[in-house]
Scaffold this active site. Structure first.
Site, PDB file in Angstrom:
ATOM      1  N   GLU A  89       1.809  -1.792  -7.880  1.00  0.00           N
ATOM      2  CA  GLU A  89       0.748  -2.790  -8.033  1.00  0.00           C
ATOM      3  C   GLU A  89      -0.625  -2.142  -7.948  1.00  0.00           C
ATOM      4  OE1 GLU A  89       3.054  -6.273  -5.585  1.00  0.00           O
ATOM      5  OE2 GLU A  89       1.073  -5.623  -4.976  1.00  0.00           O
ATOM      6  N   CYS A 109      -8.072  -1.228  -6.353  1.00  0.00           N
ATOM      7  CA  CYS A 109      -7.209  -0.852  -5.245  1.00  0.00           C
ATOM      8  C   CYS A 109      -5.950  -0.218  -5.829  1.00  0.00           C
ATOM      9  CB  CYS A 109      -6.884  -2.106  -4.435  1.00  0.00           C
ATOM     10  SG  CYS A 109      -5.661  -1.847  -3.153  1.00  0.00           S
ATOM     11  N   CYS A 116       7.088   2.286   0.772  1.00  0.00           N
ATOM     12  CA  CYS A 116       6.371   2.942   1.867  1.00  0.00           C
ATOM     13  C   CYS A 116       7.375   3.254   2.961  1.00  0.00           C
ATOM     14  CB  CYS A 116       5.271   2.029   2.413  1.00  0.00           C
ATOM     15  SG  CYS A 116       4.292   2.796   3.734  1.00  0.00           S
ATOM     16  N   CYS A 120       5.601  -0.867   8.609  1.00  0.00           N
ATOM     17  CA  CYS A 120       4.832  -1.794   9.451  1.00  0.00           C
ATOM     18  C   CYS A 120       5.526  -3.156   9.348  1.00  0.00           C
ATOM     19  CB  CYS A 120       3.386  -1.887   8.976  1.00  0.00           C
ATOM     20  SG  CYS A 120       2.480  -0.337   9.154  1.00  0.00           S
ATOM     21  N   CYS A 123       4.329  -5.976   6.807  1.00  0.00           N
ATOM     22  CA  CYS A 123       3.905  -5.592   5.452  1.00  0.00           C
ATOM     23  C   CYS A 123       5.048  -5.691   4.456  1.00  0.00           C
ATOM     24  CB  CYS A 123       3.358  -4.162   5.507  1.00  0.00           C
ATOM     25  SG  CYS A 123       2.889  -3.516   3.902  1.00  0.00           S
ATOM     26  N   GLY A 163       2.046   2.001  -0.330  1.00  0.00           N
ATOM     27  CA  GLY A 163       2.276   3.383   0.099  1.00  0.00           C
ATOM     28  C   GLY A 163       1.275   3.867   1.121  1.00  0.00           C
ATOM     29  N   SER A 195      -7.365   4.618   2.934  1.00  0.00           N
ATOM     30  CA  SER A 195      -6.913   3.884   4.107  1.00  0.00           C
ATOM     31  C   SER A 195      -5.595   4.465   4.607  1.00  0.00           C
ATOM     32  CB  SER A 195      -6.715   2.411   3.714  1.00  0.00           C
ATOM     33  OG  SER A 195      -6.172   1.687   4.791  1.00  0.00           O
ATOM     34  N   SER A 218      -6.053   1.843   9.620  1.00  0.00           N
ATOM     35  CA  SER A 218      -5.406   0.564   9.924  1.00  0.00           C
ATOM     36  C   SER A 218      -5.010   0.557  11.386  1.00  0.00           C
ATOM     37  CB  SER A 218      -4.167   0.383   9.042  1.00  0.00           C
ATOM     38  OG  SER A 218      -4.558   0.277   7.701  1.00  0.00           O
ATOM     39  N   HIS A 220      -5.066  -2.342  13.827  1.00  0.00           N
ATOM     40  CA  HIS A 220      -4.225  -3.532  14.015  1.00  0.00           C
ATOM     41  C   HIS A 220      -3.754  -3.791  15.442  1.00  0.00           C
ATOM     42  CE1 HIS A 220      -4.497  -3.322   9.785  1.00  0.00           C
ATOM     43  NE2 HIS A 220      -3.315  -2.889   9.475  1.00  0.00           N
ATOM     44  N   ASN A 294      -2.184 -12.130   5.694  1.00  0.00           N
ATOM     45  CA  ASN A 294      -1.683 -12.805   4.491  1.00  0.00           C
ATOM     46  C   ASN A 294      -0.190 -13.044   4.639  1.00  0.00           C
ATOM     47  OD1 ASN A 294      -2.911 -13.473   1.953  1.00  0.00           O
ATOM     48  ND2 ASN A 294      -3.773 -11.403   2.018  1.00  0.00           N
ATOM     49  N   CYS A 337      -0.846  -6.659  -0.877  1.00  0.00           N
ATOM     50  CA  CYS A 337       0.122  -5.814  -0.235  1.00  0.00           C
ATOM     51  C   CYS A 337       1.566  -5.983  -0.680  1.00  0.00           C
ATOM     52  CB  CYS A 337       0.049  -6.030   1.273  1.00  0.00           C
ATOM     53  SG  CYS A 337      -1.612  -6.266   1.830  1.00  0.00           S
TER      54      CYS A 337
HETATM   55  N1  SAH Z   1      -0.738   2.693   4.184  1.00  0.00           N
HETATM   56  C1  SAH Z   1      -2.150   2.504   4.182  1.00  0.00           C
HETATM   57  C2  SAH Z   1      -2.696   1.814   2.964  1.00  0.00           C
HETATM   58  C3  SAH Z   1      -1.928   0.673   2.368  1.00  0.00           C
HETATM   59  S1  SAH Z   1      -1.900  -0.876   3.201  1.00  0.00           S
HETATM   60  C4  SAH Z   1      -2.570   1.785   5.447  1.00  0.00           C
HETATM   61  O1  SAH Z   1      -1.702   1.421   6.235  1.00  0.00           O
HETATM   62  O2  SAH Z   1      -3.764   1.632   5.670  1.00  0.00           O
HETATM   63  C5  SAH Z   1      -3.550  -1.503   3.092  1.00  0.00           C
HETATM   64  C6  SAH Z   1      -3.912  -2.448   4.214  1.00  0.00           C
HETATM   65  O3  SAH Z   1      -3.256  -3.718   4.049  1.00  0.00           O
HETATM   66  C7  SAH Z   1      -3.488  -1.934   5.585  1.00  0.00           C
HETATM   67  O4  SAH Z   1      -4.516  -2.149   6.509  1.00  0.00           O
HETATM   68  C8  SAH Z   1      -2.290  -2.812   5.877  1.00  0.00           C
HETATM   69  O5  SAH Z   1      -2.001  -2.866   7.244  1.00  0.00           O
HETATM   70  C9  SAH Z   1      -2.734  -4.131   5.309  1.00  0.00           C
HETATM   71  N2  SAH Z   1      -1.683  -5.143   5.124  1.00  0.00           N
HETATM   72  C10 SAH Z   1      -0.354  -4.956   4.973  1.00  0.00           C
HETATM   73  N3  SAH Z   1       0.293  -6.133   4.854  1.00  0.00           N
HETATM   74  C11 SAH Z   1      -0.650  -7.097   4.956  1.00  0.00           C
HETATM   75  C12 SAH Z   1      -0.626  -8.520   4.909  1.00  0.00           C
HETATM   76  N4  SAH Z   1       0.501  -9.192   4.738  1.00  0.00           N
HETATM   77  N5  SAH Z   1      -1.805  -9.184   5.035  1.00  0.00           N
HETATM   78  C13 SAH Z   1      -2.968  -8.508   5.167  1.00  0.00           C
HETATM   79  N6  SAH Z   1      -3.054  -7.177   5.213  1.00  0.00           N
HETATM   80  C14 SAH Z   1      -1.918  -6.463   5.113  1.00  0.00           C
END
Ligand code: SAH
Length: 355
Positions: A89, A109, A116, A120, A123, A163, A195, A218, A220, A294, A337
């Protein structure tokens, strides 16, 4: 026959070495990046035998558009297929609050891996693990295809798609050097944000690169207890190690970094976390970008209500921290994501099960 090379993964000097005389390389690069040619056959100022040789030796397109979705807020989401049929994507976002100061109308983006490995818990991208790294050409070509499909000049880049970019370090850096090069797209390094989930050793490596990229981490969670609960990577690189790497980055680069902080109801949205986050951000002179979670189909995590998100932001601001609260973009097209890919894969799996 030997595998063809992807022309969009090559530096200018590499191409010049393969295509003598050297001025040919510049002609070819102009067709690829400026005119965005669809095929070698259309490169009409090259002699026919050269075009034929190029077509025999090189691949021009590394990605192919499968699906585009427009959201009401003008976010556009692209599903691209790679030559091995894997899906990735890419998103075109009208603005990136919190990441850059100006209102950047054309931020793309990009994804860096198929799936990945970091898993997480919240995600969609990591649900099925990682299949492979993207090549440099596949990263570069996402941007080119978005430009071509939308007829827009891309000014900013965020590496926040599917990723973990720093787990595909060499291909990522090659792609970013190409996208940054004046002979390709000339996207300024300061307009590129990488990121990471928090790969401490790679953050240090990035700090030592000559390219002035922006970094977003990230986070969190402001404690190991919270981060361990949602980000398995924290067991490998706990908060103390991550923050030391961030310190190294800030001190080496003399640049601010951004902490991304998802807000997930009753997981990390407690004010006690906000206070701890403020202390971390203060120590690193970092900005905080708050992102209301999200929803992902099939996952139980929830987004806190707006008041709670605002309260979290307010707590940070009162502590003197620059904190933005992201207004959602593209939620009606599953822009966040890995969700479009997830939906597409589920839809095609469903349809094949009817066969
Ligand atoms: N792997 C990298 C980049 C990809 S994810 C990273 O972890 O930063 C990009 C961002 O989207 C990250 O901050 C990730 O935690 C966030 N993300 C993942 N799932 C999400 C969701 N359902 N809602 C909002 N942000 C999300």
């Amino acid at each position: 026959m030997a595998d063809k090379r992807d022309i969009k993964g090559l530096y200018r000097d590499e191409l010049a070495e393969l295509c003598a005389p050297a001025y040919r390389a510049d002609q070819i690069l102009q067709w690829v990046y400026e005119k965005q040619a669809d095929s070698f056959a259309t490169m009409t100022n090259l002699p026919a035998p050269v075009r034929e040789r190029l077509a025999a030796d090189f691949e021009l397109n590394a990605v192919q558009s499968v699906h585009t979705r427009h959201a009401t807020d003008t976010t556009e989401k692209f599903l691209f297929q790679l030559r091995d049929h894997a899906l990735i994507e890419t998103v075109l976002i009208p603005a990136t609050p919190g990441l850059t100061s100006q209102s950047d109308r054309h931020t793309v983006c990009v994804s860096t891996q198929v799936g990945c490995a970091y898993g997480c818990k919240f995600c969609a991208s990591g649900l099925a693990g990682v299949r492979r790294n993207l090549t440099a050409a596949e990263i570069v070509d996402q941007v080119l295809h978005v430009q071509k499909l939308t007829n827009e000049q891309v000014s900013n880049l965020v590496v926040m798609g599917m990723g973990e970019p720093l787990a595909n370090y060499d291909n990522l850096l090659r792609a970013l050097r190409i996208l940054n090069a004046p002979w390709a797209l000339g996207i300024g390094a300061r307009k590129i944000t990488v990121s990471t989930v928090g790969l401490a050793p790679r953050i240090r490596q990035l700090a030592d690169e000559p390219m002035q990229l922006r970094l977003a981490v990230s986070l969190h969670g402001a404690t190991d207890a919270v981060r361990n609960q949602i980000m398995p990577v924290n067991k490998k690189h706990p908060l103390a190690e991550l923050l030391e790497a961030c310190d190294y980055y800030v001190n080496t680069r003399h640049r601010m970094l951004t902490f991304e902080y998802l807000l997930i109801e009753d997981v990390n949205d407690m004010l006690e976390q906000a206070h701890k986050l403020a202390a971390i951000a203060r120590r690193l002179h970092a900005k905080v970008n708050l992102i209301p979670y999200n929803l992902v189909d099939g996952l139980a995590w929830k987004r806190p209500d707006r008041d709670r998100c605002k309260m979290f932001q307010h707590t940070l601001k009162t502590a003197g921290i620059t904190a933005t609260l992201r207004t959602e973009k593209g939620t009606d097209i599953a822009a966040a994501c890995g969700q479009l890919r997830l939906q597409h894969t589920r839809a095609t799996q469903d349809s094949t099960s009817y066969l």
